[in-house]
Every structure is written in structure tokens, then in C-alpha cells.
Design a protein around this motif. Structure first.
Motif, PDB file in Angstrom:
ATOM      1  N   VAL A   1       0.843  -1.199   0.000  1.00  0.00           N
ATOM      2  CA  VAL A   1       0.000   0.000   0.000  1.00  0.00           C
ATOM      3  C   VAL A   1       0.878   1.248   0.000  1.00  0.00           C
ATOM      4  O   VAL A   1       0.647   2.201  -0.754  1.00  0.00           O
ATOM      5  CB  VAL A   1      -0.939   0.010   1.227  1.00  0.00           C
ATOM      6  N   ILE A   2       1.904   1.230   0.836  1.00  0.00           N
ATOM      7  CA  ILE A   2       2.817   2.368   0.946  1.00  0.00           C
ATOM      8  C   ILE A   2       3.557   2.598  -0.363  1.00  0.00           C
ATOM      9  O   ILE A   2       3.672   3.733  -0.848  1.00  0.00           O
ATOM     10  CB  ILE A   2       3.825   2.131   2.088  1.00  0.00           C
TER      11      ILE A   2
ATOM     12  N   SER B   1       9.885   8.130  11.926  1.00  0.00           N
ATOM     13  CA  SER B   1       9.104   7.363  10.958  1.00  0.00           C
ATOM     14  C   SER B   1       8.354   8.291   9.999  1.00  0.00           C
ATOM     15  O   SER B   1       8.344   8.068   8.775  1.00  0.00           O
ATOM     16  CB  SER B   1       8.113   6.452  11.695  1.00  0.00           C
ATOM     17  N   ALA B   2       7.721   9.327  10.548  1.00  0.00           N
ATOM     18  CA  ALA B   2       6.958  10.269   9.721  1.00  0.00           C
ATOM     19  C   ALA B   2       7.878  11.005   8.760  1.00  0.00           C
ATOM     20  O   ALA B   2       7.547  11.186   7.569  1.00  0.00           O
ATOM     21  CB  ALA B   2       6.209  11.254  10.612  1.00  0.00           C
ATOM     22  N   ALA B   3       9.040  11.445   9.254  1.00  0.00           N
ATOM     23  CA  ALA B   3       9.979  12.174   8.406  1.00  0.00           C
ATOM     24  C   ALA B   3      10.491  11.287   7.275  1.00  0.00           C
ATOM     25  O   ALA B   3      10.572  11.712   6.109  1.00  0.00           O
ATOM     26  CB  ALA B   3      11.148  12.690   9.247  1.00  0.00           C
ATOM     27  N   LYS B   4      10.822  10.047   7.601  1.00  0.00           N
ATOM     28  CA  LYS B   4      11.333   9.121   6.586  1.00  0.00           C
ATOM     29  C   LYS B   4      10.289   8.855   5.504  1.00  0.00           C
ATOM     30  O   LYS B   4      10.598   8.863   4.304  1.00  0.00           O
ATOM     31  CB  LYS B   4      11.750   7.810   7.254  1.00  0.00           C
ATOM     32  N   CYS B   5       9.045   8.634   5.934  1.00  0.00           N
ATOM     33  CA  CYS B   5       7.977   8.337   4.987  1.00  0.00           C
ATOM     34  C   CYS B   5       7.662   9.548   4.114  1.00  0.00           C
ATOM     35  O   CYS B   5       7.457   9.419   2.908  1.00  0.00           O
ATOM     36  CB  CYS B   5       6.727   7.887   5.739  1.00  0.00           C
ATOM     37  N   CYS B   6       7.644  10.731   4.701  1.00  0.00           N
ATOM     38  CA  CYS B   6       7.359  11.942   3.933  1.00  0.00           C
ATOM     39  C   CYS B   6       8.462  12.210   2.905  1.00  0.00           C
ATOM     40  O   CYS B   6       8.175  12.542   1.751  1.00  0.00           O
ATOM     41  CB  CYS B   6       7.214  13.135   4.873  1.00  0.00           C
ATOM     42  N   GLU B   7       9.687  12.056   3.314  1.00  0.00           N
ATOM     43  CA  GLU B   7      10.795  12.302   2.400  1.00  0.00           C
ATOM     44  C   GLU B   7      10.766  11.311   1.233  1.00  0.00           C
ATOM     45  O   GLU B   7      11.077  11.666   0.095  1.00  0.00           O
ATOM     46  CB  GLU B   7      12.119  12.242   3.162  1.00  0.00           C
ATOM     47  N   ALA B   8      10.361  10.064   1.508  1.00  0.00           N
ATOM     48  CA  ALA B   8      10.246   9.058   0.451  1.00  0.00           C
ATOM     49  C   ALA B   8       9.153   9.417  -0.545  1.00  0.00           C
ATOM     50  O   ALA B   8       9.190   8.995  -1.703  1.00  0.00           O
ATOM     51  CB  ALA B   8       9.967   7.683   1.057  1.00  0.00           C
TER      52      ALA B   8
ATOM     53  N   ILE C   1      -9.206   2.751   5.459  1.00  0.00           N
ATOM     54  CA  ILE C   1      -9.941   2.796   4.196  1.00  0.00           C
ATOM     55  C   ILE C   1      -8.998   2.552   3.025  1.00  0.00           C
ATOM     56  O   ILE C   1      -9.322   1.806   2.088  1.00  0.00           O
ATOM     57  CB  ILE C   1     -10.663   4.146   4.041  1.00  0.00           C
ATOM     58  N   ASP C   2      -7.816   3.170   3.065  1.00  0.00           N
ATOM     59  CA  ASP C   2      -6.847   2.982   1.985  1.00  0.00           C
ATOM     60  C   ASP C   2      -6.399   1.526   1.891  1.00  0.00           C
ATOM     61  O   ASP C   2      -6.179   1.005   0.787  1.00  0.00           O
ATOM     62  CB  ASP C   2      -5.631   3.886   2.208  1.00  0.00           C
ATOM     63  N   MET C   3      -6.255   0.868   3.033  1.00  0.00           N
ATOM     64  CA  MET C   3      -5.869  -0.543   3.045  1.00  0.00           C
ATOM     65  C   MET C   3      -6.946  -1.399   2.375  1.00  0.00           C
ATOM     66  O   MET C   3      -6.659  -2.249   1.527  1.00  0.00           O
ATOM     67  CB  MET C   3      -5.647  -1.003   4.484  1.00  0.00           C
TER      68      MET C   3
ATOM     69  N   ILE D   1      -1.559  -1.625   9.502  1.00  0.00           N
ATOM     70  CA  ILE D   1      -2.097  -0.263   9.471  1.00  0.00           C
ATOM     71  C   ILE D   1      -1.098   0.779   9.950  1.00  0.00           C
ATOM     72  O   ILE D   1      -1.031   1.895   9.411  1.00  0.00           O
ATOM     73  CB  ILE D   1      -3.383  -0.186  10.319  1.00  0.00           C
ATOM     74  N   GLY D   2      -0.305   0.470  10.955  1.00  0.00           N
ATOM     75  CA  GLY D   2       0.648   1.441  11.493  1.00  0.00           C
ATOM     76  C   GLY D   2       1.583   1.996  10.444  1.00  0.00           C
ATOM     77  O   GLY D   2       1.896   3.190  10.432  1.00  0.00           O
ATOM     78  N   ARG D   3       2.019   1.144   9.534  1.00  0.00           N
ATOM     79  CA  ARG D   3       2.947   1.591   8.500  1.00  0.00           C
ATOM     80  C   ARG D   3       2.234   2.481   7.480  1.00  0.00           C
ATOM     81  O   ARG D   3       2.820   3.430   6.942  1.00  0.00           O
ATOM     82  CB  ARG D   3       3.568   0.387   7.796  1.00  0.00           C
ATOM     83  N   VAL D   4       0.982   2.188   7.220  1.00  0.00           N
ATOM     84  CA  VAL D   4       0.236   2.963   6.231  1.00  0.00           C
ATOM     85  C   VAL D   4      -0.105   4.357   6.763  1.00  0.00           C
ATOM     86  O   VAL D   4      -0.221   5.317   5.997  1.00  0.00           O
ATOM     87  CB  VAL D   4      -1.041   2.208   5.811  1.00  0.00           C
ATOM     88  N   THR D   5      -0.248   4.477   8.075  1.00  0.00           N
ATOM     89  CA  THR D   5      -0.632   5.752   8.691  1.00  0.00           C
ATOM     90  C   THR D   5       0.306   6.890   8.303  1.00  0.00           C
ATOM     91  O   THR D   5      -0.136   7.993   7.967  1.00  0.00           O
ATOM     92  CB  THR D   5      -0.684   5.602  10.219  1.00  0.00           C
ATOM     93  N   THR D   6       1.627   6.633   8.338  1.00  0.00           N
ATOM     94  CA  THR D   6       2.567   7.704   8.005  1.00  0.00           C
ATOM     95  C   THR D   6       2.525   8.043   6.512  1.00  0.00           C
ATOM     96  O   THR D   6       2.773   9.187   6.129  1.00  0.00           O
ATOM     97  CB  THR D   6       3.994   7.328   8.427  1.00  0.00           C
ATOM     98  N   ALA D   7       2.211   7.052   5.670  1.00  0.00           N
ATOM     99  CA  ALA D   7       2.066   7.329   4.242  1.00  0.00           C
ATOM    100  C   ALA D   7       0.849   8.224   3.987  1.00  0.00           C
ATOM    101  O   ALA D   7       0.877   9.101   3.112  1.00  0.00           O
ATOM    102  CB  ALA D   7       1.937   6.031   3.461  1.00  0.00           C
ATOM    103  N   VAL D   8      -0.208   8.009   4.754  1.00  0.00           N
ATOM    104  CA  VAL D   8      -1.397   8.859   4.633  1.00  0.00           C
ATOM    105  C   VAL D   8      -1.065  10.294   5.069  1.00  0.00           C
ATOM    106  O   VAL D   8      -1.551  11.265   4.479  1.00  0.00           O
ATOM    107  CB  VAL D   8      -2.565   8.290   5.459  1.00  0.00           C
ATOM    108  N   LEU D   9      -0.231  10.431   6.080  1.00  0.00           N
ATOM    109  CA  LEU D   9       0.214  11.764   6.504  1.00  0.00           C
ATOM    110  C   LEU D   9       0.865  12.498   5.336  1.00  0.00           C
ATOM    111  O   LEU D   9       0.555  13.667   5.069  1.00  0.00           O
ATOM    112  CB  LEU D   9       1.199  11.632   7.669  1.00  0.00           C
ATOM    113  N   ALA D  10       1.766  11.797   4.626  1.00  0.00           N
ATOM    114  CA  ALA D  10       2.415  12.407   3.459  1.00  0.00           C
ATOM    115  C   ALA D  10       1.383  12.757   2.391  1.00  0.00           C
ATOM    116  O   ALA D  10       1.469  13.821   1.756  1.00  0.00           O
ATOM    117  CB  ALA D  10       3.465  11.448   2.902  1.00  0.00           C
ATOM    118  N   LYS D  11       0.410  11.883   2.192  1.00  0.00           N
ATOM    119  CA  LYS D  11      -0.648  12.148   1.207  1.00  0.00           C
ATOM    120  C   LYS D  11      -1.399  13.431   1.556  1.00  0.00           C
ATOM    121  O   LYS D  11      -1.685  14.251   0.683  1.00  0.00           O
ATOM    122  CB  LYS D  11      -1.619  10.964   1.154  1.00  0.00           C
ATOM    123  N   HIS D  12      -1.698  13.615   2.835  1.00  0.00           N
ATOM    124  CA  HIS D  12      -2.423  14.805   3.255  1.00  0.00           C
ATOM    125  C   HIS D  12      -1.613  16.077   3.011  1.00  0.00           C
ATOM    126  O   HIS D  12      -2.179  17.121   2.641  1.00  0.00           O
ATOM    127  CB  HIS D  12      -2.796  14.698   4.735  1.00  0.00           C
TER     128      HIS D  12
END
Length: 288
Positions: free
Chosen positions: A10-11, A51-58, A146-148, A262-273
Motif C-alpha cells: 500500500v505504501i 518514521s513520519a519524516a522518513k515516509c514523507c521524504e520518500a 480505508i486505503d488498506m 495499518i501502522g505503517r500505512v498511517t505515516t504514508a497517509v500523513l504524506a498524502k495529506h
């Protein structure tokens, strides 16, 4: 055996889309950027910040971090948030909580502009969620559920969904999002009578109660899709969810793992927002 709905695919798919969208926005003169505010030195906060910073930068999102000591005054913290509200180069703000007890959490959250509230902590964002209007954003964990489901092709419309948990962070918002997608939703909690029998009636079972492996064999029925949001540690110190995954896997059609779900997808959703907030801001500026 149940299909394991892992978060990594998903990520990866979401990040590919976000990188392209971020590049488009950057080419038009606006680089998506997130400001992360951390108060104090909680290990959990620092881990989530990394985690949030890494996911956003990716995902092509720039990250700006600001750390305050636990002794910071409320006025100073609110003043900084208002600075970020005025900063056109910042499109989203992540405030790590809980805050120290001497700070009024609600007052600080109210100071944040809803258009930059990428984690759904303001009353305006919750109002937008309940009214189906794009005011702020939904809490990231709720949207990650929902994204999952969408990624794995799980149909929501017309299904019976049971949400176990009634928090403002997950339970209530995910129930509203499922309802908006035409599911028939029942919200339960730890005080609900006959909880196992209600859970067995669900096509989609979402669990967010914060108790390690609370839901066992008697809660499941064949063909269910189980979304486990809990993050706990069992008696051996191993991370686990609110669902006994071994038992669920024997009966359910599909289940999300903990960790790795779900925990891993949460930070990807943050980047999406953040990327969405940047796009909204650019559209608003262009129209003006």
C-alpha cells in the motif's frame, strides 16, 4: 488460512503516486512541506517523528522539525503554531501528542489552521469529516484503514461493518468514513454487551481498543476482513494487536498484521495529506 494484508504494498503504490504529484507541484513553484512539532523527549514521540519524516521524504515531501523542551510555555507553543499558519511554504503541521500536563491540549489544537491540520486534530477537521466537506483532513490512522481496504479490493458498499472502539482518533472517524462509503456500521466498545456475537456478524471488523489480543476465536466468523489497529506488547514483550492474529487467521478471509499493517500505512497517509494540502493551497492562490 487468511490472506495477510500487509502495509508495504500500500505504501509503495501510494508513494509512487505522491512522488509524481509532488514533482508536479514543485514544477509549478510549490514544494509540499510538513512541519513537525515535538515537545519533550518521549521515546514514542521521537520514534514516530523519525518514521513520519522518513515516509514523507520518500514521498517527495520536505520536512521541517522543531523541538521544544517539556517546560515550554503554552503561549510560546501557540505563537509558533500561528507562525506556521502564516508561512506559505508550510502546507501541513504535525503536532506530536500528548502534550505536557501544564499545556491545554484543546487550546493548542484550536490554534492550528484547519487547512494545515494534516492529522485531523482540530474541531474543524472533525466537523468536515462528519459533514463530508473538505475542511482539514481525517485522522491519518482512520484513513489508513480505508486505503488498506481499497488497495486490496475489499468492497465496502453494502457490507456490515463493526467498529470496536469509540475514540476520536480512530473509532468514530473510521465509522463515519465507512458509513460515507455505504457500509452499514455498528460502533461497539469494551462495555458493549454480547460483543463477540456482534463481531461475528461483521463482514468488515475494525478493532481499536488498546488491549493486547483481546479479540479471540469467539469473535470471528468465516469470510470476514479484520482490520487490527491496536499496537500492544504481549507477555513475552513482542508487539501485537488487539486481535489474536493466529486465531483470526484460521477463520477470516483476510487480516491486517501487527506489526507491518495499518501502522505503517498511517505515516504514508500523513504524506498524502501534505501533498493534498499543498495542491489545495495552490488552487486557492491561483483562483485569487
Amino acid at each position: 488460512m487468511a490472506e495477510i494484508l500487509k502495509g508495504r504494498p500500500v505504501i509503495d503504490k501510494l508513494n509512487d503516486h505522491l512522488k509524481n504529484r509532488a514533482d508536479e507541484l514543485r514544477a509549478k513553484g510549490s514544494a509540499p512541506a510538513l512541519a513537525i512539532i515535538r515537545v519533550g523527549d518521549s521515546e514514542d514521540d521521537m520514534a514516530y517523528e523519525r518514521s513520519a519524516a522518513k515516509c514523507c521524504e520518500a514521498a517527495g515531501v520536505e520536512v521541517k522539525r522543531r523541538h521544544f523542551p517539556a517546560s515550554v510555555g503554552q503561549d510560546e507553543l501557540i505563537g509558533y503554531i500561528r507562525e506556521l499558519n502564516r508561512d506559505a511554504a508550510v502546507h501541513g503541521v504535525l503536532l506530536l501528542r500528548p502534550l505536557p500536563p501544564h499545556i491545554d491540549d484543546r487550546a493548542v489544537c484550536r490554534a492550528l489552521a484547519p487547512e494545515k491540520d494534516v492529522d485531523g486534530i482540530t474541531e474543524y477537521s472533525m466537523a468536515g469529516l462528519y459533514s463530508c466537506k473538505k475542511i482539514g483532513f481525517a485522522p491519518c490512522t482512520a484513513e489508513a484503514c480505508i486505503d488498506m481496504l481499497d488497495h486490496y479490493g475489499i468492497e465496502i458498499a453494502g457490507k456490515r461493518a463493526v467498529v470496536v472502539g469509540r475514540s476520536f482518533v480512530v473509532g468514530k472517524p473510521v465509522a463515519m468514513m465507512l458509513l460515507e462509503r455505504d457500509a452499514t456500521v455498528t460502533v461497539c466498545h469494551t462495555k458493549t454487551k454480547n460483543l463477540p456475537s456482534i463481531c461475528r456478524e461483521a463482514d468488515i471488523l475494525v478493532v481499536a481498543v488498546g488491549h493486547a489480543k483481546m479479540l479471540g476465536r469467539e469473535y470471528f466468523s468465516p469470510g470476514q476482513v479484520i482490520v487490527d489497529i491496536g499496537i500492544n506488547f504481549d507477555e513475552t514483550g513482542a508487539m501485537c494487536g488487539d486481535v489474536d492474529c493466529d486465531e483470526a487467521s484460521k477463520t477470516a478471509r483476510a487480516v491486517t498484521p501487527v506489526p507491518g499493517g495499518i501502522g505503517r500505512v498511517t505515516t504514508a497517509v500523513l504524506a498524502k495529506h501534505v501533498v493534498e494540502a499543498c495542491g489545495r493551497m495552490m488552487n486557492k492562490t491561483t483562483k485569487l
